[in-house]
Design an enzyme around this catalytic site. Structure first.
Site, PDB file in Angstrom:
ATOM      1  N   GLY A 164       1.745   3.928  51.825  1.00 27.44           N
ATOM      2  CA  GLY A 164       0.700   2.940  52.128  1.00 27.44           C
ATOM      3  C   GLY A 164       0.542   1.904  51.023  1.00 27.44           C
TER       4      GLY A 164
ATOM      5  CG  ASP B 156       1.901  -4.074  53.575  1.00 32.37           C
ATOM      6  OD1 ASP B 156       0.666  -4.158  53.467  1.00 32.37           O
ATOM      7  OD2 ASP B 156       2.493  -2.987  53.652  1.00 32.37           O
TER       8      ASP B 156
END
Ligand code: PMV
Length: 327
Positions: A114, A161
């Site tokens: 993560g 991200d």
């Protein structure tokens, strides 16, 4: 002449899962890195070596064709990140035909934790091959290419991200739009890995099922997270770390309500709080992966990290990094 690229990993400070439903999320690049080195080679294919997350995973070696097919892998079971590398190589070939190269990838955190390792690996490979090819890549084009790799490999991807690892800093992100936030200088984070992988797609699907089942209650939780994110922005910009900690604690409660915390993550969150964290929560999709604790004092953070290590989890003391991809 070779290329050397350094890419930060990231955490989500607030807003995960609600981001999928159009709310903003706040992410931060951190001082943990993926390093990619690339050197032009004689062969007709790319040779790739990856080492991620210390000794646990060891080294994986592979050969990847310019079109992005993986030809030989030393340890097939360990090569999850190779799909990202292979897809990135295939995309670079389409975009700017880099010369075959030896590519070496090292990362400080385990994959699927993560922390954005996949995006950082993709960004590093693309930026390194662009540099070998003499191709000028703007940051925005790089983040687009990273997102295309994520879409190719995962089937779905948000902008969180690709944007955070490319641009660095503390960012408020809504869809593809983002804004840089000020961050108090004394903010220190402890990131603790629960030892289990976090599978983003699976967790997003699970939350969607819960929302279907509980209807308006679930919607109100999402709205509460959305409201909370705005307060987190305020606390960051006014440098109020106590307030920020309180908000992160509430955020953890709301993520628990969505069913994405686990026994290990709860154990870590409580241990961080006992060790003096101003606040602690799951970060990212949950179901595994990491939790973060917020500190305003480095030595207290080090003590908390030692405690988490002693409990059998891996803890990192880190700070937000203002830098994104650097060549
Ligand atoms: O675990 P991560 O870092 O991939 O974070 C996922 C964040 C989610 O909001 C759950 C999904 C998303 O695409 O925004």
């Amino acid at each position: 002449m070779g290329a050397h690229v350094r890419v930060p990993l990231k955490v989500i400070l607030s807003g995960e899962h609600a981001a999928v439903y159009g709310h903003p999320a706040i992410s931060a690049a951190v001082e943990l890195y993926v390093e990619v080195e690339a050197e032009e080679s004689d062969g007709d294919a790319f040779s790739v070596r990856t080492e991620l997350g210390e000794q646990a995973l060891g080294e994986v070696r592979a050969t990847v064709t310019p079109s992005g097919d993986v030809r030989r892998v030393s340890s097939p079971g360990l090569g999850r990140e190779l799909s990202y590398v292979a897809s990135a190589i295939g995309l670079c070939t389409e975009e700017f035909s880099p010369p075959p190269a030896e590519v070496r990838i090292r990362g400080e955190a385990p994959p699927a934790s993560g922390l954005g390792t996949s995006a950082a690996v993709s960004a590093g490979v693309i930026a390194a091959l662009a540099s070998l090819s003499g191709e000028e890549l703007s940051r925005d084009r790089l983040r687009e290419l990273v997102r295309r790799v994520e879409l190719d490999v995962q089937g779905r991807a948000s902008w969180v991200d690709p944007t955070t690892v490319t641009y660095g800093g503390v960012l408020s992100i809504t869809g593809r739009e983002f804004r840089r936030l000020d961050c108090p200088e004394d903010l220190v984070l402890v990131i603790a890995y629960s030892g289990r992988p976090s599978r983003t797609g699976e967790m997003v699907d699970r939350v969607a099922e819960l929302l279907d089942s509980v209807g308006s209650v679930g919607e109100r939780v999402m709205e509460a997270i959305g409201d909370l994110v705005l307060k987190v922005e305020g606390a960051l910009e006014s440098g109020d770390l106590r307030r920020l900690g309180e908000l992160l604690d509430v955020n953890h409660g709301l993520l628990s309500a969505l069913g994405v915390s686990t026994r290990e993550l709860d154990e870590i969150v409580h241990a961080l709080r006992r060790a003096g964290a101003l606040g602690a929560k799951v970060t990212g999709a949950g179901g595994g992966g990491c939790a973060i604790g917020l500190f305003d004092d480095e030595s207290r953070a080090e003590t908390a990290a030692a405690l988490i290590d002693a409990m059998g989890y891996r803890a990192y003391v880190t700070r937000p990094s203002p830098h994104g991809v650097r060549t």
